[in-house]
Scaffold this active site. Sequence first.
Site, short mmCIF file in Angstrom:
data_model
loop_
_atom_site.label_atom_id
_atom_site.label_comp_id
_atom_site.label_asym_id
_atom_site.label_seq_id
_atom_site.Cartn_x
_atom_site.Cartn_y
_atom_site.Cartn_z
CD1 TRP A 102 -7.89 -0.38 -4.61
CD2 TRP A 102 -7.83 -0.62 -6.82
NE1 TRP A 102 -8.59 0.67 -5.15
CE2 TRP A 102 -8.57 0.55 -6.51
CE3 TRP A 102 -7.66 -0.97 -8.16
CZ2 TRP A 102 -9.13 1.36 -7.49
CZ3 TRP A 102 -8.22 -0.15 -9.14
CH2 TRP A 102 -8.94 0.99 -8.80
CG ASP A 172 -1.09 -1.35 -6.63
OD1 ASP A 172 -0.64 -0.20 -6.61
OD2 ASP A 172 -2.26 -1.63 -6.95
CE LYS A 196 -5.09 5.73 -5.45
NZ LYS A 196 -6.46 6.25 -5.46
#
Length: 361
Positions: A102, A172, A196
């Site tokens: 990511w 993030d 999530k």
Amino acid sequence: MTGRAYNFNAGPAALPLEVLQQAQAEFVDFKDSGMSIMEMSHRGAIYEGVHNETQALLKELLAIPEGYQILFLQGGASTQFAMIPMNFLQGRTGSYVHTGSWADKAIKEAKSFGNVQIAATSEANKYMNIPALSTLNYPQDAAYLHITSNETIEGTQFQQYPDTGGVPLIADLSSDIMSRPLDVSQFGMIYAGAQKNLGPSGVTLVILRKDLLGDVPKSVPTMFRYDTHLKNNSLYNTPPGYSIYMVNLVLKWIKGKGGLAGIEQLNREKTGLIYNAIDTSEGFYTGCVDADSRSMMNVTFRLANEELEKQFVKASEAAGFIGLKGHRSVGGLRASTYNAVTRESCEALSAFMAEFQRVNG
């Protein structure tokens, strides 16, 4: 067990059963309005009440200090990969810590908008650790330092965050937001996709220190400007109202669990059950990540060979477990233990792992 699967999906992920049941009860007629919240105008008083209450819950649970604003945006964290350099680079350098899949996507996107510098990387170890904070090297006049708090694919997590002084820290937190207490004042900006730990997909949370904005270039399109959403309380255009409503319910559930301190304790206990099954298996299971970088959200592990891993996945699915196959880019196995994954599910997985080892060891 209520007939629901043992859900270890990496995202979209498990939601608390109590939240789903409340949403079900309110689905057709929200607050005696004769409408579902999905049918309401985002300019109406009922929806705006939910919108503002959700912000208030975030401020309370995260102890967000003055000077920050909460935004509800769309497009997931992947859109933020572009919005951040569009709004903040302005001819300067963006520094990034490269910790895996990511982080790599964020870096590639930023390179389309300006100069990118890598402050540290764990590439030499195949991203199986978080670089030591003491090794971070970035210009003191950098526009920001960007980190990916938790890498869902590799299974690594920052245990502490760097003190960046005058350089804004942007993080993030898509896969570990609300999983443990957090000092928001350490950050210039936090962003997280909801799917999530916060709710369903569709809304992206941004917590932004307002003094960072400065003069955003006029060339940045209206919808990609943070100041657009800041000035309009995230109501410039139609927001993802149902997703925000679901976040509202999840935040109330977290508050009922003792807030972030209570959730962290539960998460450590849950994840510890699975790591213990790995560590006491005498090598039958092998953890992928260095012990000091292990994620509390995504447990990654391997077996002796891919054929045995395939057997594990097949047997686990037959036993009611979902989502234990590792990401296609790295293979192996992965159990994602987000907030709403129950202790019962983790106990069941630990027991399943022990039995699979007994039969196949």
